[in-house]
Write an enzyme that holds these catalytic residues in place. Structure first.
Site, PDB file in Angstrom:
ATOM      1  N   GLU A   1       0.797  -1.222   0.000  1.00  0.00           N
ATOM      2  CA  GLU A   1       0.000   0.000   0.000  1.00  0.00           C
ATOM      3  C   GLU A   1       0.834   1.279   0.000  1.00  0.00           C
ATOM      4  O   GLU A   1       0.897   2.007   1.005  1.00  0.00           O
ATOM      5  CB  GLU A   1      -0.980  -0.013   1.184  1.00  0.00           C
ATOM      6  CG  GLU A   1      -1.929  -1.194   1.132  1.00  0.00           C
ATOM      7  CD  GLU A   1      -3.030  -1.164   2.168  1.00  0.00           C
ATOM      8  OE1 GLU A   1      -3.986  -1.943   2.045  1.00  0.00           O
ATOM      9  OE2 GLU A   1      -2.954  -0.316   3.098  1.00  0.00           O
TER      10      GLU A   1
ATOM     11  N   GLU B   1      -5.759  -8.215  -0.181  1.00  0.00           N
ATOM     12  CA  GLU B   1      -6.454  -7.893   1.065  1.00  0.00           C
ATOM     13  C   GLU B   1      -7.896  -7.547   0.748  1.00  0.00           C
ATOM     14  O   GLU B   1      -8.168  -6.749  -0.153  1.00  0.00           O
ATOM     15  CB  GLU B   1      -5.827  -6.699   1.815  1.00  0.00           C
ATOM     16  CG  GLU B   1      -4.533  -6.982   2.522  1.00  0.00           C
ATOM     17  CD  GLU B   1      -4.041  -5.776   3.317  1.00  0.00           C
ATOM     18  OE1 GLU B   1      -4.886  -4.955   3.739  1.00  0.00           O
ATOM     19  OE2 GLU B   1      -2.826  -5.656   3.510  1.00  0.00           O
TER      20      GLU B   1
END
Length: 451
Positions: free
Chosen positions: A177, A362
């Site tokens: 991320e 995720e």
């Protein structure tokens, strides 16, 4: 699979609904579960961020977390017993290199050596991530992600780690991320190092991708393949029908979604974002796209929610704000919007990756889960998984090459600045005793994966 009285709560899929090589998994990250006070782990900027009053809920930190450092064997048993194929974990830079550079911590390398062997012994594919936000404090002292030298430091770290475990991991990702590493942490100030500075943010937005490219090259030099980048996405919708709201939502999409894929796959950053960040970017940043664009073997998509975006009237870049939306929300106050996952899979495939394998690395939700009479019922999570897996299957039916789906997360854990209240886990953790209790969703996944 023990039933524990939870047989009626089912997931609406089986393995036969997916290709034979499709993998199911669950994920964690080092700082959120391991316990940074164990095993000679060095101080990270998350330790110092949490030690600063007002930065985290009740001043909570990851010093003990879930004590995965000592309980990893039984935790891996939980992954295996749920029927998962892979386990996505991250390596702590601070645990391996307490000073960020120089001499390694033997206990740290030994820990990950044992962890990877433990996965293989249980028939689990190790999906490794090199960086999930716990930057060594000595590197933060040198400017951290604002300092161009971090690309070299990170590449050296990647080489050190993968010389030890790279022969046994199924996949390796560089940075988890990058939006959170750069924008959330350097412009919004919500995560370590807690800065609110556009120059710091612009440099971090670039250096995080430069570091990704350099580390990918370092791992290629070791003969590794199955290398990827894990990016997070939020679906940005205009809060109303005005042109100003549409422009604001488009800019939010540029900062959050198009910047990182543009850098890696197109060798360019979005022009609308550069209008604001350009004056603050490192000089000559354009020359780095050859490294940033080092080929990857797959893309990881982390997805949770959508945001409604409106102009904020400030006139200062990015001049936008979030507006509360009407959809049902998770305990994070995030709207539940499965169509966004379908969108990002198909959009990334058609515009950027163009045939590369995609993993949903995720996806999950926080809920106010409570242990009662030895069980945790979490029907909202089961419904969330059903709806998002349906979105994945729809994207696959339309030709997107999705190769796996990984649930966040295995355990309730330290949710960064929000402390220990937001429970994402398939397994409940009592943070006083550290006892683990599988939730209804864990049992439901086990039944689905064994059908």
């Amino acid at each position: 699979m023990p039933a524990n009285g939870m047989e009626a709560m089912e997931l609406e899929f089986s393995r036969d609904d997916f290709p034979g090589d499709f993998v199911f998994g669950t994920a964690t990250s080092s700082y959120q579960i391991e316990g940074s006070r164990f095993g000679g782990c060095g101080t990270s900027h998350w330790d110092t961020f949490a030690a600063t009053p007002g930065n985290t809920v009740r001043g909570e930190d990851g010093a003990t977390a879930c004590d995965h450092y000592h309980r990893w064997e039984s935790d891996l048993d939980l992954v295996r017993d749920a029927g998962f194929d892979c386990y996505r974990f991250s390596i702590s830079w601070s645990r391996v290199l307490p000073d960020g550079r120089g001499d390694a911590n033997p206990e740290g390398l030994d820990f990950y050596d044992r962890l990877v062997d433990g996965m293989l012994e249980r028939g689990l594919k190790p999906f490794a991530t090199l960086y999930h936000w716990d930057l060594p404090a000595p590197l933060a002292d040198l400017g951290g992600w604002r300092n161009r030298d971090i690309a070299s430091w990170f590449a050296d770290y990647a080489e050190l780690v993968m010389k030890r475990i790279g022969d046994r991991v199924a996949t390796a990702a560089t940075i988890n991320e990058p939006w959170c590493v750069a924008w959330l942490s350097h412009f919004m100030g919500a995560h370590a190092p807690g800065l609110r500075d556009i120059r710091a943010a612009a440099r971090a937005m670039h250096h995080v991708l430069l570091a990704h490219g350099r580390a990918t090259q370092a791992m290629r030099a070791l003969g590794m393949d199955n290398l990827g980048l894990v990016t997070n996405f939020e679906y940005a919708a205009p809060a109303d029908d005005s042109e100003a709201a549409r422009k604001a939502a488009r800019l939010y999409d540029g900062i959050y979604n198009r910047w990182f894929l543009g850098g890696v796959f197109d060798g360019a950053y979005p022009e609308d974002v550069l209008e604001g960040l350009g004056p603050h970017m490192p000089q000559g940043f354009e020359k780095d796209f050859g490294v940033i664009g080092t080929p990857v073997d797959w893309l990881g998509i982390n997805y949770y929610t959508r945001k409604l975006i409106a102009p904020d009237g400030s006139g200062r870049f990015p001049a936008l704000k979030e507006v509360e939306g009407p959809l049902p929300k998770t305990f994070m106050d995030w709207e539940i919007y499965p169509d966004g996952l379908h969108h990002f899979i198909t959009w990334a495939h058609e515009n950027y990756t163009k045939g590369l394998p995609i993993y949903v690395t995720e996806n999950g939700m926080a809920a106010p889960d409570r242990l009662s009479a030895g069980r945790v019922d979490d029907p909202a999570r089961i419904d969330f998984l059903n709806r998002h897996l349906a979105a994945v299957r729809r994207a696959m039916d339309e030709g997107a090459p999705v190769k796996g789906y990984i649930v966040w997360s295995l355990l309730d854990n330290y949710e960064w600045a929000l402390g220990y209240e937001k429970r994402f886990g398939l397994v409940h953790v009592d943070f006083e005793t550290l006892e683990r209790t599988p939730k209804a969703s864990w049992y439901a996944l086990g039944r689905a994966l064994k059908r």
